[in-house]
Scaffold this motif. Sequence first.
Motif, short mmCIF file in Angstrom:
data_model
loop_
_atom_site.label_atom_id
_atom_site.label_comp_id
_atom_site.label_asym_id
_atom_site.label_seq_id
_atom_site.Cartn_x
_atom_site.Cartn_y
_atom_site.Cartn_z
N UNK A 151 0.84 -1.20 0.00
CA UNK A 151 0.00 0.00 0.00
C UNK A 151 0.87 1.26 0.00
N UNK A 152 1.36 1.67 -1.18
CA UNK A 152 2.16 2.90 -1.23
C UNK A 152 2.07 3.54 -2.60
N UNK A 153 2.23 4.88 -2.59
CA UNK A 153 2.26 5.58 -3.88
C UNK A 153 3.59 6.27 -4.09
N UNK A 154 4.31 6.49 -2.98
CA UNK A 154 5.63 7.13 -3.09
C UNK A 154 6.54 6.58 -2.03
N UNK A 155 7.77 7.11 -1.95
CA UNK A 155 8.78 6.56 -1.06
C UNK A 155 8.39 6.72 0.41
N UNK A 156 7.85 7.90 0.76
CA UNK A 156 7.49 8.13 2.16
C UNK A 156 6.40 7.17 2.62
N UNK A 157 5.41 6.96 1.77
CA UNK A 157 4.35 5.98 2.05
C UNK A 157 4.93 4.60 2.26
N UNK A 158 5.90 4.27 1.40
CA UNK A 158 6.50 2.93 1.47
C UNK A 158 7.13 2.73 2.84
N UNK A 159 7.96 3.72 3.25
CA UNK A 159 8.60 3.62 4.56
C UNK A 159 7.55 3.49 5.66
N UNK A 160 6.62 4.47 5.65
CA UNK A 160 5.67 4.60 6.76
C UNK A 160 4.76 3.40 6.87
N UNK A 161 4.19 2.97 5.76
CA UNK A 161 3.23 1.86 5.83
C UNK A 161 3.93 0.53 6.08
N UNK A 162 5.14 0.38 5.53
CA UNK A 162 5.92 -0.84 5.83
C UNK A 162 6.17 -0.95 7.32
N UNK A 163 6.63 0.13 7.91
CA UNK A 163 7.00 0.09 9.33
C UNK A 163 5.76 -0.01 10.22
N UNK A 164 4.69 0.63 9.82
CA UNK A 164 3.45 0.56 10.61
C UNK A 164 2.87 -0.84 10.59
N UNK A 186 19.49 -10.46 -2.69
CA UNK A 186 18.55 -11.58 -2.72
C UNK A 186 17.33 -11.36 -1.84
N UNK A 187 17.50 -10.58 -0.75
CA UNK A 187 16.37 -10.35 0.16
C UNK A 187 15.58 -9.10 -0.18
N UNK A 188 16.00 -8.38 -1.18
CA UNK A 188 15.32 -7.13 -1.49
C UNK A 188 14.00 -7.39 -2.21
N UNK A 189 12.94 -6.69 -1.80
CA UNK A 189 11.66 -6.88 -2.48
C UNK A 189 11.68 -6.42 -3.95
N UNK A 190 12.57 -5.51 -4.28
CA UNK A 190 12.58 -4.96 -5.63
C UNK A 190 14.01 -4.56 -5.99
N UNK A 212 21.26 -4.87 -10.43
CA UNK A 212 22.27 -4.86 -9.38
C UNK A 212 22.09 -3.77 -8.34
N UNK A 213 20.94 -3.09 -8.36
CA UNK A 213 20.66 -2.02 -7.39
C UNK A 213 19.33 -2.26 -6.71
N UNK A 214 19.20 -1.70 -5.48
CA UNK A 214 17.87 -1.69 -4.84
C UNK A 214 16.99 -0.72 -5.62
N UNK A 215 15.78 -1.11 -5.92
CA UNK A 215 14.88 -0.23 -6.66
C UNK A 215 13.84 0.35 -5.71
N UNK A 216 13.62 1.67 -5.82
CA UNK A 216 12.68 2.36 -4.96
C UNK A 216 11.68 3.11 -5.84
N UNK A 217 10.54 3.53 -5.26
CA UNK A 217 9.60 4.34 -6.05
C UNK A 217 10.26 5.65 -6.49
N UNK A 218 9.70 6.24 -7.52
CA UNK A 218 10.21 7.52 -8.02
C UNK A 218 10.25 8.54 -6.89
#
Lengths: 378, 93
Positions: free
Chosen positions: A252-265, B76-80, B84-90
């Motif tokens: 459940x995320x749309x951006x990086x901050x959501x990803x951090x917050x919802x993952x940890x919550x 190997x444990x990274x969700x995305x 060769x890099x960790x991928x994060x949302x924009x």
Amino acid sequence: MDREFFASRYETKTDNSFALDDNIMVRGGLTTAGSKMLQNFVSPLQATVVDRLLDAGMELAGKTKIDELAIPTVSEDIFATLSGAAGAVSEGLCRIALCNDVSGKNRRQAPAKGLYYIHPTYGTVSRFGLVPAVSSMDQLGVVCRDIDDGFNVLGIIAGHDEKDFTTFPEKSYSYAPKEGPFRIGIPVNVMEAADEESGNSVNEFAGRLGAEKFELKYFEVLPQVMYILSCAEIGNNTSRYDGIKFGYRTENYSGLNDLYTNTRTEGFRPDMKLATIIGAFVLSKKNYEAYYLKSMKIRRLLREHADELFSRFDAVVMPLRLKDPEPYRNMALYAFATLCGLPSVSIPFGSCGLQLIAQARNENILYGICKGAVKDGI
Amino acid sequence: MDLKTVMEYEAMVKFNLPGSEREWIAEKASMLEESFNELSKVDTDGVEPLVSVLNFNSALREDVSVRLVSRDEILANSPDQYDGYFQVPRTIE
């Protein structure tokens, strides 16, 4: 029964097996640390203690269940559930188990199952491969049925590790019980707060060994000091759980901050979230001096008090339960050894058991007292 | 600790608590804060804080680069991951 105590189980061919709390890493295996945050974490590393036990010819029985990251908590039910390690050893599912007992749960529960828990001096056993909770207090100890066996295993796992620079320089240890007689201290102010059954166990033991009374200073503020310092370090150690590099990630995320917050919550239980928030609270500019710095100063005073006590006594004996059942208040019983980095052994004696604490690096005194107690049928 | 303060700390540590959990934490934190104030009864004038119980200089190792795990093992444990890099949302609009 396996499922009751084990998070994961391995096949063993002999009864020369060991279990590990599930915050100790085995390469290629799951290490969940009792947390949803690490539910799918496959360890790329192996803890040094695992290498040492395998090299000594022991077999891995499995990973035992723990409370989330085995942190000290204020929750009502921490002592209501039996530790996986104590359960597994008491049911004969393994010979010994290794635990990180910052919360005091194993020290408290092992004796009720007829077991010993050996908590060594901080710096004796490598923490490499242990999922960190409270770095200045984390220390692996041994749950065992037989005291000789426990110290034999401690001798295998203890010793300097190049991968953990907080281990003492000694490359190896060989434990042998020191001969008595021993000077034993019994803290009267702690005994006044002990519950009846626990107090009776201590008083009977102390009476047979001729213990001398003393006052344990700062006892009334030990829960606060323990919890403040723990939470500050827990908050720091859990900041790595962000859903990016490993572990649970929210959907459940749309951006990086959501990803951090919802993952940890979503990934942590309420007690962990409370500890993290309290950690931020005590380290904040407004509260740092009154709570965190103050606790570090009291920790020094406690350490100086321990030095003075152990110039008079070889060991002190303490109960395992207070009249007040609140886990927060009971932290005081385990905080003395944990905050000062002292060794302790919980022993099955009487109906409730008790704990013995000695000066740092004096495990042989505790071993000697335990052996004498067993020999004298105490 | 009131609910507004809990929310401030939530933002700091990257939580977004459900209402019931926030109330539970506010209640526990208030009790704890009251308990923490008892520390003021202990005289710590002139006392240095104790950072570590270890009283020796930590052993140092040779200043040689050591690789304990490979890049693939770490990823190997990274969700995305990507190339060769960790991928994060924009992060930049």
